[in-house]
Design a protein around this motif. Structure first.
Motif, PDB file in Angstrom:
ATOM      1  N   VAL A  82       1.346   0.583   5.669  1.00  0.00           N
ATOM      2  CA  VAL A  82       1.522   1.725   4.606  1.00  0.00           C
ATOM      3  C   VAL A  82       2.932   2.131   4.267  1.00  0.00           C
ATOM      4  O   VAL A  82       3.504   2.346   5.218  1.00  0.00           O
ATOM      5  N   LEU A  83       3.421   2.217   3.014  1.00  0.00           N
ATOM      6  CA  LEU A  83       4.659   2.611   2.770  1.00  0.00           C
ATOM      7  C   LEU A  83       4.299   4.185   2.146  1.00  0.00           C
ATOM      8  O   LEU A  83       3.949   4.476   1.373  1.00  0.00           O
ATOM      9  N   LEU A 108       0.995  -1.243   0.036  1.00  0.00           N
ATOM     10  CA  LEU A 108       0.067   0.200   0.086  1.00  0.00           C
ATOM     11  C   LEU A 108       0.859   1.126  -0.045  1.00  0.00           C
ATOM     12  O   LEU A 108       1.483   1.435   0.875  1.00  0.00           O
ATOM     13  N   LEU A 109       0.977   1.906  -0.830  1.00  0.00           N
ATOM     14  CA  LEU A 109       1.811   2.938  -1.273  1.00  0.00           C
ATOM     15  C   LEU A 109       1.015   4.217  -1.289  1.00  0.00           C
ATOM     16  O   LEU A 109       0.242   4.529  -1.717  1.00  0.00           O
ATOM     17  N   TYR A 110       1.478   5.265  -0.399  1.00  0.00           N
ATOM     18  CA  TYR A 110       0.804   6.476  -0.112  1.00  0.00           C
ATOM     19  C   TYR A 110       1.997   7.605  -0.626  1.00  0.00           C
ATOM     20  O   TYR A 110       3.026   7.910  -0.223  1.00  0.00           O
ATOM     21  N   ASN A 111       1.443   8.436  -1.548  1.00  0.00           N
ATOM     22  CA  ASN A 111       2.283   9.701  -2.048  1.00  0.00           C
ATOM     23  C   ASN A 111       0.962  10.787  -2.515  1.00  0.00           C
ATOM     24  O   ASN A 111       0.287  10.558  -3.429  1.00  0.00           O
ATOM     25  N   GLY A 112       1.188  11.715  -1.378  1.00  0.00           N
ATOM     26  CA  GLY A 112       0.036  12.707  -1.573  1.00  0.00           C
ATOM     27  C   GLY A 112       0.027  13.469  -2.708  1.00  0.00           C
ATOM     28  O   GLY A 112      -0.998  14.089  -2.950  1.00  0.00           O
ATOM     29  N   ARG A 113       1.174  13.649  -3.575  1.00  0.00           N
ATOM     30  CA  ARG A 113       1.258  14.245  -4.684  1.00  0.00           C
ATOM     31  C   ARG A 113       0.517  13.486  -5.900  1.00  0.00           C
ATOM     32  O   ARG A 113       0.087  14.273  -6.947  1.00  0.00           O
ATOM     33  N   LYS A 114       0.629  12.298  -5.740  1.00  0.00           N
ATOM     34  CA  LYS A 114      -0.075  11.620  -6.747  1.00  0.00           C
ATOM     35  C   LYS A 114      -1.465  11.048  -6.509  1.00  0.00           C
ATOM     36  O   LYS A 114      -2.408  11.202  -7.490  1.00  0.00           O
ATOM     37  N   ALA A 119      -3.163   0.449  -3.710  1.00  0.00           N
ATOM     38  CA  ALA A 119      -2.550  -0.794  -3.380  1.00  0.00           C
ATOM     39  C   ALA A 119      -1.635  -0.963  -5.043  1.00  0.00           C
ATOM     40  O   ALA A 119      -2.097  -0.731  -5.985  1.00  0.00           O
ATOM     41  N   THR A 120      -0.396  -1.440  -4.794  1.00  0.00           N
ATOM     42  CA  THR A 120       0.446  -1.404  -5.678  1.00  0.00           C
ATOM     43  C   THR A 120       1.269  -2.705  -5.690  1.00  0.00           C
ATOM     44  O   THR A 120       1.769  -3.214  -4.856  1.00  0.00           O
TER      45      THR A 120
END
Length: 216
Positions: A134-135, A25-31, A38-39
């Motif tokens: 979460v990453l 589970l990848l979190y990137n607020g800019r994306k 989920a990745t």
């Protein structure tokens, strides 16, 4: 060899391979603001360059999402985001501050050594009945160094990835602190006695230096 009868068509697989992978589970607020994605992450070990194109993701025989495969040469990592995890919500807060590290007297100036500090806090809320890892992808800066911060699990050219475990129906916080050392100077004659006294109390000035500056 492929034979196609007149008036017919055929779809022919040109690559069939089983690749090792892991799911994050990848979190990137800019994306994608608010929620992690989920990745699937895997290496292109097919021996072929993979062209850009659509992907259907099936897990344990069930459809779980759609993705777009990026152009990937042999040996490169494939990062395939395919579904938004709505059960986890992420909010962010950021601040900056300055902190004096050292003080010197040179000629008619006070020379300050200062930390330019910035911190970023991620709050993760898990509304599901299961623990979630979460990453968090945080932008990487070559000018700033981490301090009082957990070690990132991964580093890329552009990001630091921090692992955060969120208990079921609970929340967790990740605070990232970075700093950069900077210098500035101020004229001695522009200082007030109360400010100099404050520097003395902080241990930045010695008593004899304060006495000399006061006479000046």
């Amino acid at each position: 060899p492929v034979t196609v009868s007149r008036g017919q068509s055929a779809m022919v697989p040109i690559a069939q391979a089983t690749l090792s992978y892991h799911k994050d589970l990848l979190y990137n607020g800019r994306k994608m603001a608010t929620h992690p994605v989920a990745t699937l992450r895997l290496q292109n070990e097919t021996g072929l360059t993979l062209e850009r194109g659509p992907v259907t993701v099936i897990e344990r025989g069930e459809y779980v999402g759609e993705a777009l495969l990026p152009f990937t040469v042999v040996g490169d990592e494939l990062v395939v985001p395919y579904a938004v995890e709505l059960g986890v919500k992420v909010s962010e807060e950021a601040r900056t501050s300055r902190e004096i590290r050292g003080l010197q007297i040179k000629d008619a100036y006070l020379q300050f050594e200062e930390w330019d500090i910035r911190w970023h806090e991620y709050q993760l809320n898990n509304t599901t009945a299961n623990p979630v890892t979460v990453l968090v992808e945080h932008p990487r800066s070559a000018q700033y160094d981490l301090f009082d911060t957990p070690d990132p699990r991964e580093r890329t050219d552009d990001h630091l990835r921090f692992e955060v475990l969120v208990p079921p129906r609970d929340e967790a916080k990740l605070r990232i602190r970075e700093r950069q050392l900077q210098w500035r100077r101020e004229e001695v004659q522009r200082q007030s006695y109360s400010v100099l006294q404050h520097y003395l109390q902080q241990g930045l000035l010695k008593r004899r230096d304060l006495d000399q500056l006061t006479r000046l």
